[in-house]
Design a protein around this motif. Sequence first.
Motif, PDB file in Angstrom:
ATOM      1  N   LEU A  61      82.360-106.726  87.946  1.00 17.57           N
ATOM      2  CA  LEU A  61      81.548-106.904  89.160  1.00 17.57           C
ATOM      3  C   LEU A  61      81.838-105.814  90.181  1.00 17.57           C
ATOM      4  CD1 LEU A  61      81.567-110.779  89.658  1.00 17.57           C
ATOM      5  CD2 LEU A  61      79.680-109.345  88.868  1.00 17.57           C
ATOM      6  N   ALA A  62      83.117-105.503  90.393  1.00 15.23           N
ATOM      7  CA  ALA A  62      83.471-104.478  91.375  1.00 15.23           C
ATOM      8  C   ALA A  62      82.950-103.108  90.951  1.00 15.23           C
ATOM      9  CB  ALA A  62      84.983-104.455  91.585  1.00 15.23           C
ATOM     10  N   ASN A  63      83.033-102.795  89.669  1.00 17.69           N
ATOM     11  CA  ASN A  63      82.508-101.511  89.194  1.00 17.69           C
ATOM     12  C   ASN A  63      80.990-101.434  89.357  1.00 17.69           C
ATOM     13  OD1 ASN A  63      84.958-100.372  88.514  1.00 17.69           O
ATOM     14  ND2 ASN A  63      84.820-100.945  86.359  1.00 17.69           N
ATOM     15  N   GLY A  64      80.300-102.540  89.098  1.00 19.31           N
ATOM     16  CA  GLY A  64      78.851-102.556  89.290  1.00 19.31           C
ATOM     17  C   GLY A  64      78.475-102.309  90.736  1.00 19.31           C
ATOM     18  N   ALA A  65      79.171-102.966  91.645  1.00 17.98           N
ATOM     19  CA  ALA A  65      78.913-102.778  93.072  1.00 17.98           C
ATOM     20  C   ALA A  65      79.290-101.367  93.508  1.00 17.98           C
ATOM     21  CB  ALA A  65      79.687-103.815  93.885  1.00 17.98           C
ATOM     22  N   ASP A  66      80.409-100.848  92.990  1.00 15.61           N
ATOM     23  CA  ASP A  66      80.878 -99.514  93.345  1.00 15.61           C
ATOM     24  C   ASP A  66      79.830 -98.459  92.999  1.00 15.61           C
ATOM     25  OD1 ASP A  66      83.416 -97.721  93.973  1.00 15.61           O
ATOM     26  OD2 ASP A  66      82.471 -96.901  92.174  1.00 15.61           O
ATOM     27  N   TYR A  67      79.248 -98.559  91.820  1.00 17.89           N
ATOM     28  CA  TYR A  67      78.243 -97.586  91.390  1.00 17.89           C
ATOM     29  C   TYR A  67      77.054 -97.585  92.349  1.00 17.89           C
ATOM     30  CZ  TYR A  67      75.071 -95.097  88.210  1.00 17.89           C
ATOM     31  OH  TYR A  67      74.199 -94.208  87.652  1.00 17.89           O
ATOM     32  N   VAL A  69      76.955 -98.820  95.546  1.00 21.00           N
ATOM     33  CA  VAL A  69      77.330 -98.494  96.927  1.00 21.00           C
ATOM     34  C   VAL A  69      77.712 -97.022  97.078  1.00 21.00           C
ATOM     35  CG1 VAL A  69      79.057 -98.913  98.739  1.00 21.00           C
ATOM     36  CG2 VAL A  69      78.021-100.841  97.530  1.00 21.00           C
ATOM     37  N   ARG A  70      78.680 -96.574  96.299  1.00 21.26           N
ATOM     38  CA  ARG A  70      79.233 -95.230  96.525  1.00 21.26           C
ATOM     39  C   ARG A  70      78.382 -94.116  95.928  1.00 21.26           C
ATOM     40  NH1 ARG A  70      84.973 -95.208  94.597  1.00 21.26           N
ATOM     41  NH2 ARG A  70      85.076 -93.228  95.689  1.00 21.26           N
ATOM     42  N   ASP A  71      77.806 -94.344  94.748  1.00 21.67           N
ATOM     43  CA  ASP A  71      77.000 -93.283  94.140  1.00 21.67           C
ATOM     44  C   ASP A  71      75.591 -93.227  94.724  1.00 21.67           C
ATOM     45  OD1 ASP A  71      79.244 -92.985  92.584  1.00 21.67           O
ATOM     46  OD2 ASP A  71      78.211 -93.133  90.677  1.00 21.67           O
ATOM     47  N   PHE A  72      74.987 -94.399  94.928  1.00 23.43           N
ATOM     48  CA  PHE A  72      73.602 -94.410  95.384  1.00 23.43           C
ATOM     49  C   PHE A  72      73.480 -94.476  96.906  1.00 23.43           C
ATOM     50  CE2 PHE A  72      69.625 -96.732  96.387  1.00 23.43           C
ATOM     51  CZ  PHE A  72      68.732 -95.745  96.020  1.00 23.43           C
ATOM     52  N   VAL A  73      73.973 -95.548  97.524  1.00 25.47           N
ATOM     53  CA  VAL A  73      73.761 -95.740  98.960  1.00 25.47           C
ATOM     54  C   VAL A  73      74.424 -94.619  99.770  1.00 25.47           C
ATOM     55  CG1 VAL A  73      74.152 -97.264 100.943  1.00 25.47           C
ATOM     56  CG2 VAL A  73      73.478 -98.234  98.743  1.00 25.47           C
ATOM     57  N   VAL A  74      75.708 -94.380  99.511  1.00 20.42           N
ATOM     58  CA  VAL A  74      76.428 -93.364 100.279  1.00 20.42           C
ATOM     59  C   VAL A  74      76.153 -91.958  99.739  1.00 20.42           C
ATOM     60  CG1 VAL A  74      78.729 -92.530 100.942  1.00 20.42           C
ATOM     61  CG2 VAL A  74      78.223 -94.975 101.027  1.00 20.42           C
ATOM     62  N   GLY A  75      76.342 -91.770  98.431  1.00 17.46           N
ATOM     63  CA  GLY A  75      76.260 -90.437  97.848  1.00 17.46           C
ATOM     64  C   GLY A  75      74.859 -89.856  97.767  1.00 17.46           C
ATOM     65  N   TYR A  76      73.879 -90.678  97.398  1.00 17.82           N
ATOM     66  CA  TYR A  76      72.520 -90.167  97.247  1.00 17.82           C
ATOM     67  C   TYR A  76      71.676 -90.382  98.512  1.00 17.82           C
ATOM     68  CZ  TYR A  76      67.756 -89.445  95.770  1.00 17.82           C
ATOM     69  OH  TYR A  76      66.464 -88.999  95.715  1.00 17.82           O
ATOM     70  N   LYS A  77      71.660 -91.602  99.004  1.00 22.22           N
ATOM     71  CA  LYS A  77      70.805 -91.921 100.157  1.00 22.22           C
ATOM     72  C   LYS A  77      71.426 -91.497 101.492  1.00 22.22           C
ATOM     73  CE  LYS A  77      67.315 -94.076  99.887  1.00 22.22           C
ATOM     74  NZ  LYS A  77      65.937 -93.564  99.823  1.00 22.22           N
ATOM     75  N   HIS A  78      72.740 -91.258 101.510  1.00 15.92           N
ATOM     76  CA  HIS A  78      73.459 -90.921 102.743  1.00 15.92           C
ATOM     77  C   HIS A  78      73.211 -91.964 103.829  1.00 15.92           C
ATOM     78  CE1 HIS A  78      72.964 -86.893 100.762  1.00 15.92           C
ATOM     79  NE2 HIS A  78      74.252 -87.112 100.721  1.00 15.92           N
ATOM     80  N   ARG A  79      73.346 -93.211 103.422  1.00 14.50           N
ATOM     81  CA  ARG A  79      73.104 -94.355 104.294  1.00 14.50           C
ATOM     82  C   ARG A  79      74.383 -95.125 104.546  1.00 14.50           C
ATOM     83  NH1 ARG A  79      67.693 -96.064 103.155  1.00 14.50           N
ATOM     84  NH2 ARG A  79      66.613 -94.502 104.365  1.00 14.50           N
TER      85      ARG A  79
END
Length: 174
Positions: A61-67, A69-79
């Motif tokens: 579950l934590a790895n799913g959320a990490d991907y 949050v950190r890769d998409f929301v923060v890393g890609y969307k810069h949100r």
Amino acid sequence: MSESYSPAMELEGELVVNKDDFAIVSVDDEIRADGLCRKLLSRFYFSLLEAGMTPEEATALANGADYYVRDFVVGYKHRSLFDERRGIVRQFAGNWYIVNTIEPAVEELAGHLAGTRAFYRFLAERGDISPGFDAVIAGECDDLAYYAGRIRSFWEIEGGGYGEWERECTLKDR
């Protein structure tokens, strides 16, 4: 983030969130927000263990959320993680995951979405997001039939059909 930080520190006390620290304007902000998200995800992981999950279940579950949050929301969307926008999980699952994964599969995506759903429930229980926003996220996470169709239709794209496919579930903010 200090050099002496360890994930076990998250158990020593409640992690206090200042939502302003998650705002992203510059590269330095992104690095800071990523570190803060990592700490919050670590606390999420330990909360799952405290609730009786096995380390394997909590890790999944934590790895799913990490991907998400950190890769998409923060890393890609810069949100900011706390920018409560409807449709962001749909952008992740219905577009970004598909085009950024060598062999997108609904089974793998379901794991990311289960972690995302559980993480937003954790944030809601902590009072870090608006009441009911976790239900909005859960609804987007639960639309597996739509995402399976998006994966199928991605593989069926021919010629110049990518633009039409992308517009159906665009990564652009409206």
